[in-house]
Design a protein around this motif. Sequence first.
Motif, PDB file in Angstrom:
ATOM      1  N   GLU A  60       0.892  -1.433   0.018  1.00 30.48           N
ATOM      2  CA  GLU A  60      -0.051   0.044  -0.124  1.00 30.48           C
ATOM      3  C   GLU A  60       1.035   1.325   0.075  1.00 30.48           C
ATOM      4  OE1 GLU A  60      -3.059   2.047   3.333  1.00 30.48           O
ATOM      5  OE2 GLU A  60      -2.858  -0.200   3.259  1.00 30.48           O
ATOM      6  N   ASN A  61       0.865   1.812  -1.000  1.00 30.27           N
ATOM      7  CA  ASN A  61       1.894   2.917  -1.164  1.00 30.27           C
ATOM      8  C   ASN A  61       1.384   4.366  -0.748  1.00 30.27           C
ATOM      9  OD1 ASN A  61       0.317   4.329  -3.260  1.00 30.27           O
ATOM     10  ND2 ASN A  61       1.162   2.863  -4.825  1.00 30.27           N
ATOM     11  N   GLY A  62       0.060   4.689  -0.316  1.00 23.13           N
ATOM     12  CA  GLY A  62      -0.230   5.702   0.304  1.00 23.13           C
ATOM     13  C   GLY A  62      -0.494   6.932  -0.784  1.00 23.13           C
ATOM     14  N   LEU A  63      -0.420   6.702  -2.225  1.00 17.94           N
ATOM     15  CA  LEU A  63      -0.713   7.967  -2.835  1.00 17.94           C
ATOM     16  C   LEU A  63      -2.090   8.442  -2.788  1.00 17.94           C
ATOM     17  CD1 LEU A  63       1.504   6.905  -5.972  1.00 17.94           C
ATOM     18  CD2 LEU A  63       2.081   8.408  -4.288  1.00 17.94           C
ATOM     19  N   LEU A  64      -3.078   7.719  -2.742  1.00 13.20           N
ATOM     20  CA  LEU A  64      -4.326   8.374  -2.843  1.00 13.20           C
ATOM     21  C   LEU A  64      -5.373   6.968  -2.379  1.00 13.20           C
ATOM     22  CD1 LEU A  64      -6.302   7.581  -5.410  1.00 13.20           C
ATOM     23  CD2 LEU A  64      -5.032   9.372  -6.374  1.00 13.20           C
ATOM     24  N   TYR A  65      -6.349   7.621  -1.690  1.00 13.89           N
ATOM     25  CA  TYR A  65      -7.564   6.681  -1.446  1.00 13.89           C
ATOM     26  C   TYR A  65      -9.091   7.333  -1.873  1.00 13.89           C
ATOM     27  CZ  TYR A  65      -3.922   4.893   1.771  1.00 13.89           C
ATOM     28  OH  TYR A  65      -2.947   4.262   2.457  1.00 13.89           O
ATOM     29  N   ILE A  66      -9.830   6.554  -2.457  1.00 19.24           N
ATOM     30  CA  ILE A  66     -11.218   7.050  -2.515  1.00 19.24           C
ATOM     31  C   ILE A  66     -12.058   5.955  -1.757  1.00 19.24           C
ATOM     32  CG2 ILE A  66     -12.691   7.592  -4.322  1.00 19.24           C
ATOM     33  CD1 ILE A  66     -10.450   7.635  -6.395  1.00 19.24           C
ATOM     34  N   THR A  67     -13.040   6.670  -1.024  1.00 22.02           N
ATOM     35  CA  THR A  67     -13.942   5.970  -0.419  1.00 22.02           C
ATOM     36  C   THR A  67     -15.508   6.600  -0.271  1.00 22.02           C
ATOM     37  OG1 THR A  67     -12.326   5.228   1.286  1.00 22.02           O
ATOM     38  CG2 THR A  67     -14.418   4.733   1.752  1.00 22.02           C
TER      39      THR A  67
END
Length: 222
Positions: free
Chosen positions: A167-174
Amino acid sequence: MKTIAIIPARGGSKRLLHKNALLLDGIPLVAHSILYAQQNHLIIDEIYVSTDDNEIKKIALQYGAKVIDRPPSISGSFEPTITALQHTLQHVDSLISTIVLLQPTNPLRPKNLLKEAFNCFENNDCDSLFTVTRNHNKLGKIIENKYYPFNYSFGQRSQDLEPLYFENGLLYITKAAFILEHKIITENAFPLEVNHIFASVDIDTQDDFEYATYLIKKESRL
């Protein structure tokens, strides 16, 4: 219903003091994520910075973001990100359908990443999306001073490893409803593979900061 970006940027940091306000290529670290969200205005309707720090608050307002004042009770070093997202949702008047989480410690992102990610999010039957990167290392465990290979056998070539990802942490969408259920990555989350040099940047130490500075200079010369 709106899609908003939330950038959680507290003031306290132990290994790299006040890192979210440090200048990276002449721009405060937290502002890199604000600018990235602004560049994706066709997707993101509003940008919020959640912070407990007055300097970061001033920076966020200067760069055009809205600020949610985070109380000390959810601003500690061991506090999970989800509480900042929930607190933000509770203090936003608009009806929110989707959250885009942009961590300030991951300031470098491929230009078209959010557009690609949001298309995947909308076109797949998922409640969340997060970015991952393939790991090409030979990993193992050390137990009682003995090394045990985890994802390979001794003598196996690196190119023959079974694919593993981090998990690289660049972005998340939820979807916002799941944030309120204490979930950023849901059970049917879509893992978007991003094999880009920017995926290796997660600023937590001075070395991380200097590496990000090097990559910015390198990209500007291309």
